[in-house]
Design an enzyme around this catalytic site. Structure first.
Site, PDB file in Angstrom:
ATOM      1  N   GLY B  49       0.813  -1.221   0.000  1.00 48.05           N
ATOM      2  CA  GLY B  49       0.000   0.000   0.000  1.00 48.05           C
ATOM      3  C   GLY B  49       0.840   1.262   0.000  1.00 48.05           C
ATOM      4  NE  ARG B 334       9.318 -19.503   4.449  1.00 43.35           N
ATOM      5  CZ  ARG B 334       9.077 -18.205   4.462  1.00 43.35           C
ATOM      6  NH1 ARG B 334       7.877 -17.764   4.176  1.00 43.35           N
ATOM      7  NH2 ARG B 334      10.019 -17.357   4.762  1.00 43.35           N
ATOM      8  NE  ARG B 439       5.364 -15.409   1.407  1.00 46.37           N
ATOM      9  CZ  ARG B 439       6.390 -15.306   2.241  1.00 46.37           C
ATOM     10  NH1 ARG B 439       7.611 -15.168   1.782  1.00 46.37           N
ATOM     11  NH2 ARG B 439       6.200 -15.339   3.548  1.00 46.37           N
TER      12      ARG B 439
END
Lengths: 257, 642
Positions: B49, B334, B439
């Site tokens: 943002g 992960r 990810r």
């Protein structure tokens, strides 16, 4: 099984900025000592809600000591007694069974109380807005390795940049001064090669904005003591030096126009 | 279940390396003098943002930023520790844009959109230049050049870092650039303002409705476009590494207004967090994955081993990752690291008072490099661990266990980052596009900044250009009035329910269901159970929630109630999505679909697609829409980290 603590809390309650506040006494019983200080407040709040009382509003978010949202006066000390520790990282194992704990919001004229333990710290953003940046519009940057920065310089900038903006420094200062915050922001940028072009403009603008809201520094040193990131007061000296110099440099530059 | 439309991702034609350049040339531009005639609303002030707001402001647009925090720099991007990837190849170790692209697609278990990932890898190099120019104090070598490290799942050193506080430093950089635009009058910031709904008129996003968290005022804000940079939904698990206030509300309310929600079952469980210690636990704390570079993960071979770690001889230690994955060892991605930790703990080999962790041991690294070196690398993490657990990780191994950390799923967006509602964009963790089903470490910061600095500022112009001369819709329009009334109505409902249980209580109960049934391992019966139990609990929530206090002052219970309401609906959709996806991929592991070695087994024939769910009203199940994924560059293989 962790140790359990029975505590007495004296908590500042205030319904809004204009309301009168007062201390309310609460019993916090059977608090596990593995709980963080804020989890202790969670437990107390769940108890209050169960009894139909409005819970205590307190500032918090990441609970990892990095976002800078949390911060209350614990027994008169900003973030409590443990050095280099934000309120969220303070754990109940540092307290004893039977303790009375006084919990208050940050106290500073520049920070009006929003409710209970939550204050409005927006003047800190005003200081950054005044010049706490390097003007580097997106797309203009040279390759990141084009300007080597000696490791010591980058480390020193990082030491200053570690500030989380919690404002414990202001709360701990007898003058409610914001020199530690402002100097950390200034030194982060002033120490780097990229920050040189705007160095003195930045310093003058930020210091003078700071002075609109906050008290003056009289070298008590309470700020660094309270700082959860243990930011050094040295940065205040660097800021003062640059500020004085800015008065000469900025005037001379203005005269050249 | 009916499957509806096939979505058009608007990926440009051409060779993968040329797509983005061609697209930038082909899309419409807004003339510099006309940019000031447009207003863009940015919701969220984290990396995605703040970087978007700063850049849009620099370009000349009028920008308004909304954050529920007291200052934009609190956003949870700040807590990212390890670093940010970029294909700079400063280490001369064979990295390239193509390799970063390839690693990301593979790491995502072939469930991401190739063209988006390639673009991400391309702009990654610009991000580092940009952040260095802004004064981000990245770690440096004595020669003054930037230092790098390798990071979970990567075989090159492409991660840039600033001690263990990379997210903080990058966020401060983006925040400072945004504050510069505030100073210049191009960006206006609304703090302590929570977006409660998206306003849609004639099929376009025309504004938002917000609540001022201090005064309770509900207000409407109108603009030519709305950007949702509102982060992920990991807090649906209650216990996660997200900040306490992180929530799905803005994205979810947009979803209810027509934005499809993609792949909600893709959630990432981070392998290295501090295990929960008790029922009161309010959140879990991440220990950066960079620790796996130097720490060795193990559990005792014997059950109920009561000895201290130091007393367990080498031969009785089970270094399960090193044994099972000799080439990647402790650095497997992960999802693999997390699932293996669950396996050993489920076998009863867990360590710690609740037997809910595994050791992450630094004694070899300390012996090899010296305590000073380790302290320099991880000092702040070790200190944080000591604060929380009361144990000194220099002398006893850390205890870690997986926890929810990141959500790959999110609002569906096309190549331009626009959602299925024209005029509504989604960036950063709030969208779904780049990470597939898993990810890679140090890629979240990269994606947030890529979207905000280098992608959205171009693509938003393509949407705005044809609107030149149109004023934003008036906030007196019935569309705004109605949306405000709906938001007001929900608040009044919470305050007047007068139930017996707090929003916190319901959130915790919901989190347990989500963790148990839609956590690291999912199976059909559990998912069906999750759907019925979440829906039953949701009904109890609406009938029995207790929100005290009033609307007209700071009331975190009231804020929480609205967020928990949305988590209920999202949790149910996660279960439906996980149930529908009859395969395992990345963070989505269906027990029914595994290889003989216990690894995720994909079904590329039937599930090489994005599931984008469409809201059909409170009482109808959501409808699945599909975006087919085509792989022109990367060969789909069974991931192997042996």
């Amino acid at each position: 099984m962790s140790r359990r603590l029975n505590l007495t809390l004296k908590v500042w309650r205030q319904e809004g900025p204009a309301a009168n506040g007062h201390f309310e006494v609460y019993k916090a019983n059977e608090i596990p000592d593995d709980a963080s200080f804020l989890e202790m407040l969670d437990i107390v709040n769940e108890g209050l809600i169960a009894e139909g009382h409005t819970p205590i509003e307190f500032p918090h978010d990441c609970r990892e000591g990095i976002c800078g949202t949390c911060g209350v006066m614990i027994n008169g000390r900003a973030h409590g007694q443990e050095k280099g520790t934000a309120t969220c990282q303070l754990h109940m194992r540092k307290f004893n069974d039977g303790d009375t704990i006084v919990i208050e919001p940050w106290r500073a004229a520049a920070f009006p109380i929003v409710r209970d333990l939550v204050v409005d710290r927006s003047p800190l953003d005003k200081i950054v807005e005044a010049g706490g940046y390097i003007s580097a519009p997106t797309g203009t940057a040279p390759d990141a390795n084009e300007i080597p920065i000696p490791k010591e310089v980058a480390d020193s900038a990082m030491d200053a940049a570690a500030c989380i903006g919690c404002a414990a420094c202001v709360a701990a200062c007898p003058n409610s001064a914001a020199q530690l915050f402002t100097s950390a922001k200034i030194w982060h940028l002033n120490s780097l090669p990229q920050g040189q072009a705007e160095r003195y403009r930045r310093t003058e603008a930020m210091v003078e904005t700071m002075e609109e809201f906050f008290g003056s520094c009289t070298n008590h040193g309470e700020c660094s003591e309270a700082c959860p990131k243990e930011i050094s007061q040295d940065f205040i000296a660097y800021m003062n030096r640059d500020y004085i110099k800015s008065k000469v440099v900025n005037r001379r530059l203005a005269g050249q126009r | 279940m009916t499957t509806q439309t096939v979505l058009n991702s608007k990926v440009p034609e051409g060779a993968i390396a040329d797509k983005w350049d061609n697209h930038k040339f082909d899309i419409k531009l807004v003339n510099p003098a006309n940019k000031r005639k447009f207003k863009v609303l940015v919701v969220g002030s984290g990396l995605a943002g703040a970087s978007a707001a700063a850049t849009l402001g620099e370009l000349g647009y009028n920008v308004e930023v909304f954050t529920f925090h007291d200052t934009p720099r609190r956003a949870h991007s700040i807590a990212a520790q390890g670093g940010i990837n970029a294909a700079k190849n400063y280490r001369n170790d064979g990295d390239s844009i193509y390799r970063l692209f390839y690693d990301t697609v593979k790491g995502g278990d072939y469930r991401s959109r190739e063209a988006n990932v390639y673009r991400l890898a391309q702009v990654s190099v610009d991000i580092i230049d940009q952040m260095a120019a802004q004064g981000v104090p990245f770690a440096r070598e004595y020669g003054g050049l930037l230092d790098n490290r390798s990071f979970g799942g990567a075989q090159v050193s492409r991660t840039f870092y600033a001690r263990g506080q990379t997210g903080q430093q990058l966020l401060l950089g983006a925040y400072q650039q945004m504050m510069r635009q505030v100073h210049l009058g191009k960006v206006k910031i609304h703090t302590r303002s929570e977006m409660l709904d998206l306003v849609v008129k004639d099929g376009r996003a025309v504004g938002i409705v917000c609540r001022n968290l201090v005064t309770g005022d509900i207000s409407s804000h109108s603009g030519h476009a709305v950007v949702l940079a509102t982060g992920g939904y990991g807090n649906v698990f209650y216990l996660s590494t997200n900040a306490m206030a992180s929530n799905v509300t803005a994205a979810w309310r947009a979803h209810r207004k027509g934005a499809f929600f993609a792949n909600p079952c893709y959630t990432q469980i981070h392998p290295t967090c501090i295990p929960a210690s008790d029922e009161f636990q309010s959140k879990l704390t991440l220990m950066s994955e960079s620790l796996r570079n130097d720490g060795r993960i193990w559990v005792p071979r014997g059950h109920d081993d009561a000895r201290g770690a130091a007393d367990i001889p080498e031969g009785e230690r089970y270094y399960y990752l090193e044994e099972k994955y000799p080439s990647f060892g402790n650095l497997v991605p992960r999802d693999v690291a997390s699932r293996n930790a669950k396996t050993v703990v489920d076998q009863g080999l867990g360590v710690g008072p609740l037997k809910n962790g595994v050791f992450l041991d630094f004694s070899d690294a300390v012996a090899r490099d010296g305590k000073d070196k380790i302290e320099e690398r991880y000092g702040n993490l070790f200190q944080m661990y000591e604060r929380i657990t009361g144990e000194d990780p220099y002398s006893v191994p850390m205890r870690i266990y997986p926890a929810t950390h990141y959500t790959m799923g999110g609002v569906w967006v096309d190549y331009n980052l626009m959602t299925t509602i024209p005029g509504c964009f989604a960036t950063g963790e709030a969208n779904f596009s780049d990470h597939g089903a898993n990810r890679l470490g140090a890629s979240a910061l990269m994606q947030g900044l890529a979207d905000g600095y280098f992608v959205l500022p171009y693509t938003i112009g393509d949407y705005l250009a044809p609107m030149l001369g149109e004023d934003p819709v008036s906030v007196d329009d019935p569309a705004f009035i109605q949306t405000e009334a709906d938001a007001q109505g929900q608040i009044q409902r919470f305050l007047s329910t007068g139930g017996t249980r707090s929003p916190e209580h319901f959130h915790r109960e919901l989190g347990k269901l989500v963790w148990d049934y839609i956590g690291m391992e999912r199976e059909k019966n559990g998912l069906e159970k999750a759907i019925s139990e979440i829906s039953a609990l949701r009904e109890e929530f609406w009938a029995d929630v207790r929100v005290l206090g009033n609307n007209e002052s700071l009331n975190s219970s009231l804020e929480k109630a609205g967020r928990v309401a949305d988590f209920f609906e999202l949790g149910e959709l996660m279960a439906r999505d996980a149930l529908d996806r009859e395969e395992s991929c990345g963070g989505h592991f269906r027990a029914e679909h595994q290889t003989p070695e216990g690894e995720a087994k994909r079904d590329d024939e039937n599930f090489s697609h994005v599931s984008a769910w469409e809201w059909k009203g409170q009482d109808s199940p959501q409808v699945k829409n599909v975006e087919e994924l085509t792989f022109e560059e990367v060969q789909l293989t069974q991931r192997s980290y042996k």
